[in-house]
Motif scaffolding. Structure first.
Motif, PDB file in Angstrom:
ATOM      1  N   MET A  11      -3.627   3.835  -2.150  1.00  0.00           N
ATOM      2  CA  MET A  11      -3.394   2.758  -3.109  1.00  0.00           C
ATOM      3  C   MET A  11      -3.167   1.458  -2.337  1.00  0.00           C
ATOM      4  SD  MET A  11      -0.680   4.941  -5.414  1.00  0.00           S
ATOM      5  CE  MET A  11      -0.354   3.603  -6.532  1.00  0.00           C
TER       6      MET A  11
ATOM      7  N   ASP B  42       0.622  -0.462 -11.867  1.00  0.00           N
ATOM      8  CA  ASP B  42       0.332   0.806 -11.203  1.00  0.00           C
ATOM      9  C   ASP B  42       1.541   1.745 -11.172  1.00  0.00           C
ATOM     10  OD1 ASP B  42      -1.639  -0.970  -8.750  1.00  0.00           O
ATOM     11  OD2 ASP B  42      -2.329   0.076 -10.554  1.00  0.00           O
TER      12      ASP B  42
ATOM     13  N   SER C 293       0.832  -1.203   0.000  1.00  0.00           N
ATOM     14  CA  SER C 293       0.000   0.000   0.000  1.00  0.00           C
ATOM     15  C   SER C 293       0.864   1.249   0.000  1.00  0.00           C
ATOM     16  CB  SER C 293      -0.919   0.011   1.226  1.00  0.00           C
ATOM     17  OG  SER C 293      -1.815  -1.085   1.209  1.00  0.00           O
TER      18      SER C 293
ATOM     19  N   VAL D 152      -8.568   0.039 -11.065  1.00  0.00           N
ATOM     20  CA  VAL D 152      -8.258   0.499  -9.708  1.00  0.00           C
ATOM     21  C   VAL D 152      -9.444   0.406  -8.766  1.00  0.00           C
ATOM     22  CG1 VAL D 152      -6.516   2.071 -10.633  1.00  0.00           C
ATOM     23  CG2 VAL D 152      -8.812   2.942 -10.084  1.00  0.00           C
TER      24      VAL D 152
ATOM     25  N   LEU E  34      -4.659   9.966  -2.171  1.00  0.00           N
ATOM     26  CA  LEU E  34      -4.931   8.784  -2.977  1.00  0.00           C
ATOM     27  C   LEU E  34      -4.374   7.590  -2.217  1.00  0.00           C
ATOM     28  CD1 LEU E  34      -5.942   7.450  -5.603  1.00  0.00           C
ATOM     29  CD2 LEU E  34      -3.620   7.728  -6.509  1.00  0.00           C
TER      30      LEU E  34
ATOM     31  N   PHE F  36      -8.052   1.455  -5.076  1.00  0.00           N
ATOM     32  CA  PHE F  36      -7.686   2.866  -4.872  1.00  0.00           C
ATOM     33  C   PHE F  36      -8.893   3.637  -4.362  1.00  0.00           C
ATOM     34  CE2 PHE F  36      -4.048   3.336  -8.219  1.00  0.00           C
ATOM     35  CZ  PHE F  36      -3.431   2.212  -7.691  1.00  0.00           C
TER      36      PHE F  36
END
Length: 124
Positions: A82, A89, A16, A63, A80, A67
């Protein structure tokens, strides 16, 4: 008006990362803010956008579920998050502002103010 991204770096596959987009010269609650990425050798790709008018708009199915976009009005910053990062990505991530009365753009790349970008590298 200025947008400054941060938080990019190296992340492992499945890991992440949280990117930040600090806004200055304007307040976020009047605008839609989105994230766009550009992988090496590829065109820019609109990912998702957040506005107070219509919530989150996803432009890229890959995503969804991984996301998320959020903002902290007190810090005038958009994030953002992730998760479950994949090799595809990797790229430079830009945040951008849309000047359209607070609506996210119908066209994924139609933004009016852009940040300088932050690099995300994915390792396997």
């Amino acid at each position: 008006a200025q947008l400054v991204e941060s938080g990019g770096g190296l992340v492992q596959v499945g890991g992440s990362l949280r990117l930040s987009c600090a806004a200055s010269g304007f307040t976020l609650d009047n605008y839609a803010i989105g994230w766009v990425r550009q992988a090496p050798g590829k065109e820019r790709e609109g990912i998702l956008c957040l506005s107070d008018r219509d919530g989150t708009t996803y432009y890229t199915d890959s995503v969804k579920g991984r996301f998320t976009i959020s903002k902290d009005d007190a810090k005038n910053t958009v994030y953002l998050q992730m998760n479950n990062v994949k090799p595809e990505d990797a790229g430079v991530y830009y945040c951008a502002r849309r000047d359209n009365w607070g609506w996210c753009p119908q066209t994924p790349l139609r933004y009016d103010v852009w940040g300088q970008g932050t690099q995300v590298t994915v390792s396997s």
